[in-house]
Structures are given as C-alpha cells and as structure tokens.
Design a protein around this motif. Sequence first.
Motif, PDB file in Angstrom:
ATOM      1  N   TYR A 115       0.824  -1.210   0.000  1.00 37.50           N
ATOM      2  CA  TYR A 115       0.000   0.000   0.000  1.00 37.50           C
ATOM      3  C   TYR A 115       0.858   1.260   0.000  1.00 37.50           C
ATOM      4  O   TYR A 115       0.576   2.213  -0.720  1.00 37.50           O
ATOM      5  N   PHE A 116       1.899   1.270   0.809  1.00 37.47           N
ATOM      6  CA  PHE A 116       2.817   2.396   0.855  1.00 37.47           C
ATOM      7  C   PHE A 116       4.057   2.082   0.021  1.00 37.47           C
ATOM      8  O   PHE A 116       4.367   0.924  -0.255  1.00 37.47           O
ATOM      9  N   HIS A 117       4.758   3.131  -0.376  1.00 37.23           N
ATOM     10  CA  HIS A 117       5.998   2.923  -1.130  1.00 37.23           C
ATOM     11  C   HIS A 117       7.054   2.255  -0.260  1.00 37.23           C
ATOM     12  O   HIS A 117       7.880   1.493  -0.754  1.00 37.23           O
ATOM     13  N   ASP A 118       7.035   2.545   1.029  1.00 37.48           N
ATOM     14  CA  ASP A 118       8.030   1.999   1.947  1.00 37.48           C
ATOM     15  C   ASP A 118       7.427   0.883   2.785  1.00 37.48           C
ATOM     16  O   ASP A 118       6.213   0.641   2.780  1.00 37.48           O
ATOM     17  N   GLU A 119       8.301   0.203   3.525  1.00 40.20           N
ATOM     18  CA  GLU A 119       7.826  -0.795   4.478  1.00 40.20           C
ATOM     19  C   GLU A 119       6.984  -0.091   5.535  1.00 40.20           C
ATOM     20  O   GLU A 119       7.322   0.993   5.999  1.00 40.20           O
ATOM     21  N   ALA A 120       5.883  -0.702   5.926  1.00 42.24           N
ATOM     22  CA  ALA A 120       4.975  -0.068   6.876  1.00 42.24           C
ATOM     23  C   ALA A 120       4.443  -1.096   7.870  1.00 42.24           C
ATOM     24  O   ALA A 120       4.387  -2.294   7.583  1.00 42.24           O
ATOM     25  N   ALA A 121       4.065  -0.616   9.030  1.00 39.90           N
ATOM     26  CA  ALA A 121       3.483  -1.477  10.052  1.00 39.90           C
ATOM     27  C   ALA A 121       2.548  -0.655  10.926  1.00 39.90           C
ATOM     28  O   ALA A 121       2.765   0.541  11.143  1.00 39.90           O
ATOM     29  N   VAL A 122       1.490  -1.304  11.407  1.00 35.73           N
ATOM     30  CA  VAL A 122       0.543  -0.685  12.322  1.00 35.73           C
ATOM     31  C   VAL A 122       0.719  -1.337  13.691  1.00 35.73           C
ATOM     32  O   VAL A 122       0.716  -2.572  13.807  1.00 35.73           O
ATOM     33  N   TYR A 123       0.859  -0.509  14.719  1.00 37.16           N
ATOM     34  CA  TYR A 123       1.068  -0.983  16.086  1.00 37.16           C
ATOM     35  C   TYR A 123      -0.233  -0.752  16.858  1.00 37.16           C
ATOM     36  O   TYR A 123      -0.746   0.372  16.899  1.00 37.16           O
ATOM     37  N   VAL A 124      -0.752  -1.801  17.473  1.00 35.28           N
ATOM     38  CA  VAL A 124      -2.042  -1.738  18.147  1.00 35.28           C
ATOM     39  C   VAL A 124      -1.846  -1.783  19.663  1.00 35.28           C
ATOM     40  O   VAL A 124      -1.184  -2.693  20.183  1.00 35.28           O
ATOM     41  N   PHE A 125      -2.436  -0.791  20.345  1.00 33.25           N
ATOM     42  CA  PHE A 125      -2.347  -0.688  21.808  1.00 33.25           C
ATOM     43  C   PHE A 125      -3.754  -0.688  22.398  1.00 33.25           C
ATOM     44  O   PHE A 125      -4.712  -0.227  21.761  1.00 33.25           O
ATOM     45  N   TYR A 126      -3.845  -1.175  23.623  1.00 36.63           N
ATOM     46  CA  TYR A 126      -5.132  -1.239  24.311  1.00 36.63           C
ATOM     47  C   TYR A 126      -5.148  -0.295  25.499  1.00 36.63           C
ATOM     48  O   TYR A 126      -4.243  -0.326  26.344  1.00 36.63           O
ATOM     49  N   ASP A 127      -6.197   0.539  25.568  1.00 35.78           N
ATOM     50  CA  ASP A 127      -6.389   1.477  26.666  1.00 35.78           C
ATOM     51  C   ASP A 127      -7.469   0.902  27.575  1.00 35.78           C
ATOM     52  O   ASP A 127      -8.666   0.980  27.268  1.00 35.78           O
ATOM     53  N   ALA A 128      -7.047   0.332  28.703  1.00 33.54           N
ATOM     54  CA  ALA A 128      -7.996  -0.328  29.598  1.00 33.54           C
ATOM     55  C   ALA A 128      -8.960   0.672  30.236  1.00 33.54           C
ATOM     56  O   ALA A 128     -10.116   0.334  30.522  1.00 33.54           O
ATOM     57  N   SER A 129      -8.531   1.902  30.465  1.00 33.39           N
ATOM     58  CA  SER A 129      -9.389   2.888  31.113  1.00 33.39           C
ATOM     59  C   SER A 129     -10.575   3.276  30.241  1.00 33.39           C
ATOM     60  O   SER A 129     -11.639   3.666  30.749  1.00 33.39           O
ATOM     61  N   LYS A 130     -10.421   3.168  28.908  1.00 31.93           N
ATOM     62  CA  LYS A 130     -11.498   3.519  27.978  1.00 31.93           C
ATOM     63  C   LYS A 130     -12.052   2.296  27.250  1.00 31.93           C
ATOM     64  O   LYS A 130     -12.996   2.421  26.463  1.00 31.93           O
ATOM     65  N   ASN A 131     -11.427   1.143  27.488  1.00 31.03           N
ATOM     66  CA  ASN A 131     -11.831  -0.099  26.826  1.00 31.03           C
ATOM     67  C   ASN A 131     -11.844   0.074  25.305  1.00 31.03           C
ATOM     68  O   ASN A 131     -12.800  -0.285  24.612  1.00 31.03           O
ATOM     69  N   GLU A 132     -10.750   0.630  24.799  1.00 33.89           N
ATOM     70  CA  GLU A 132     -10.636   0.834  23.360  1.00 33.89           C
ATOM     71  C   GLU A 132      -9.187   0.680  22.916  1.00 33.89           C
ATOM     72  O   GLU A 132      -8.257   0.726  23.735  1.00 33.89           O
ATOM     73  N   CYS A 133      -9.031   0.466  21.612  1.00 33.43           N
ATOM     74  CA  CYS A 133      -7.690   0.287  21.036  1.00 33.43           C
ATOM     75  C   CYS A 133      -7.246   1.553  20.322  1.00 33.43           C
ATOM     76  O   CYS A 133      -8.074   2.339  19.857  1.00 33.43           O
ATOM     77  N   ARG A 134      -5.935   1.706  20.256  1.00 35.96           N
ATOM     78  CA  ARG A 134      -5.348   2.814  19.516  1.00 35.96           C
ATOM     79  C   ARG A 134      -4.258   2.245  18.620  1.00 35.96           C
ATOM     80  O   ARG A 134      -3.536   1.336  19.000  1.00 35.96           O
ATOM     81  N   SER A 135      -4.155   2.782  17.428  1.00 37.13           N
ATOM     82  CA  SER A 135      -3.153   2.281  16.476  1.00 37.13           C
ATOM     83  C   SER A 135      -2.172   3.391  16.109  1.00 37.13           C
ATOM     84  O   SER A 135      -2.511   4.579  16.090  1.00 37.13           O
ATOM     85  N   ILE A 136      -0.946   2.996  15.837  1.00 33.42           N
ATOM     86  CA  ILE A 136       0.121   3.897  15.414  1.00 33.42           C
ATOM     87  C   ILE A 136       0.722   3.356  14.125  1.00 33.42           C
ATOM     88  O   ILE A 136       1.067   2.160  14.059  1.00 33.42           O
ATOM     89  N   LEU A 137       0.836   4.182  13.109  1.00 31.91           N
ATOM     90  CA  LEU A 137       1.401   3.773  11.824  1.00 31.91           C
ATOM     91  C   LEU A 137       2.841   4.263  11.718  1.00 31.91           C
ATOM     92  O   LEU A 137       3.104   5.432  11.995  1.00 31.91           O
ATOM     93  N   GLN A 138       3.730   3.383  11.295  1.00 28.21           N
ATOM     94  CA  GLN A 138       5.115   3.772  11.017  1.00 28.21           C
ATOM     95  C   GLN A 138       5.525   3.221   9.658  1.00 28.21           C
ATOM     96  O   GLN A 138       5.114   2.130   9.264  1.00 28.21           O
ATOM     97  N   THR A 139       6.302   4.007   8.931  1.00 26.37           N
ATOM     98  CA  THR A 139       6.862   3.565   7.654  1.00 26.37           C
ATOM     99  C   THR A 139       8.359   3.743   7.675  1.00 26.37           C
ATOM    100  O   THR A 139       8.903   4.554   8.416  1.00 26.37           O
ATOM    101  N   CYS A 140       9.001   2.982   6.848  1.00 26.55           N
ATOM    102  CA  CYS A 140      10.466   3.068   6.782  1.00 26.55           C
ATOM    103  C   CYS A 140      10.926   2.769   5.359  1.00 26.55           C
ATOM    104  O   CYS A 140      10.607   1.720   4.809  1.00 26.55           O
TER     105      CYS A 140
END
Length: 257
Positions: A232-257
Amino acid sequence: MSTPKIGVACVLLLCDNRVCRQDGIVHNRHGCALPIDRKTACPLTLAVANEPYFQGNTCMSSTTSSVVGFVGGQLDTAAFEHLLYEDAETERLLSAQPAPRYAHAGHTLYHYLISLDLHNPADVLNAQGALAEFLHAAGIPLCVSEKPGQLHALLLAAQPKWLDVDLAYVAALLDKAPPHAKKSERTQWLRAQLLALFRYAKKPPRWLQAPSWPIEADGPLVFLGQLPVDGYFHDEAAVYVFYDASKNECRSILQTC
C-alpha cells in the motif's frame, strides 16, 4: 574597602526577602550567598555582597556565579530555571551570547536555553554543556558536575531497546527508588519498574522508526501486536495496536520506513 577574595558564591532561591542562614550559609534578600569575613566569620554587608565576586584573579558578577553554580552542581535545576525566567540580569547576560552552533532554536544562548525542557534530564545535560562552553570561552574557571551525565546514562541503561520513553517520565519513576541504593541497584530497580508498566501481549514492538509507546494519565497502554502493511505504501509499513484499559478501546500507530 578592598574587595574580599572569596570563592564562587552558591546562589540559592529563597521565598522571602530576609537575610537568613541555611546550612551555615548566609544569603542576601536576592537569594545570593553572601561572602564571609574570614576574620570574624560574619557575613559582609549587602553593599559588598552585591559587588562582583572573585575566584582567584577572576572577577565574576553574582549572575555569572549562579551560572557557574548550575554547571558545577551547587545550584539545582529548579533554582536555575527560576533565574532563567525571572531574573533580568540572567536574561541580559545570556542574551549577549550566541546560541551554540548546533542549536535549532533561537539566535542567543538565552533563547536556546528557554527552548529546552529542564524537567528532561537530557535537556538539563544540554543546558549544562552549552553553559560550560560559554564559561570556558570567557576564561572563567569552573568544575563541571558529573551528576547530570550520570543520571542521563542511568536512565538510558535501564530502558530496553524497544522502549526509549521520554526521560522526564523515567526520571519521575526513579525518584521513587530506594534512596540509599547503589547505582547498579537503582538501574535494576528502574528497569523492573519499566517492564512492569510497559506491558505487551506476546512480544514487544519491533519499531520501524523511533519507539513511540503511548502513555495516558493512567499509565502506558498495553501493546497487543503489530500488523505489516504490504503493497500500500511505497516503503515498508506497520501498524502498532495498543489497548487502553481505562477507555476499553484500542489505539493504532502507523510507522513507515
């Protein structure tokens, strides 16, 4: 009256305007340590104390001596930060000096210093280094404290390679360490605290860029895993998934290299 030959004054900030004694040191109403008459062991008058200080044959104002005190470790960071923002003479002295060649902010040493976060040990080390260069260039004798560098090294050594948390956060954790622990014990204690706080489901993240673990008011989020993003991206990419227990929801961070 001849000018007294005294050592570098240690500048301490006081909450009132009185002359008082703390740990055997007398201070004037500005919070500056007063020179002591060696014969009588009594503080000299305020008029003399506000004149330039002498270190050997080197004449220094009380403002310069406060900078020397910060670099040498006699003046703590909070007191120096107060002078930096509240003392007109400190601003005037440092504004007359050029910013370090490597500075990305400001054209003067003063503006470079106020661009730093002095709650962050890395920036404290940067401030100490910049001021030591200024004093050395001015021919002012000084002894550079090793404590900021030692603290910085300890905070880095305690972190696993996949973490790299903001050092102000890590330093606040270290403040809770056993007070009389040795350096190696403090490092091990801090590492254990970090591993307990920065939890992951199976494996720690393999960052493509600089580590960017999210921290909320309730603490670090829990790392669930990472997903490669191919094609999808020109470079190598990855999505990092984190869980917020206080809100009972996930958050994602995208990084490319």
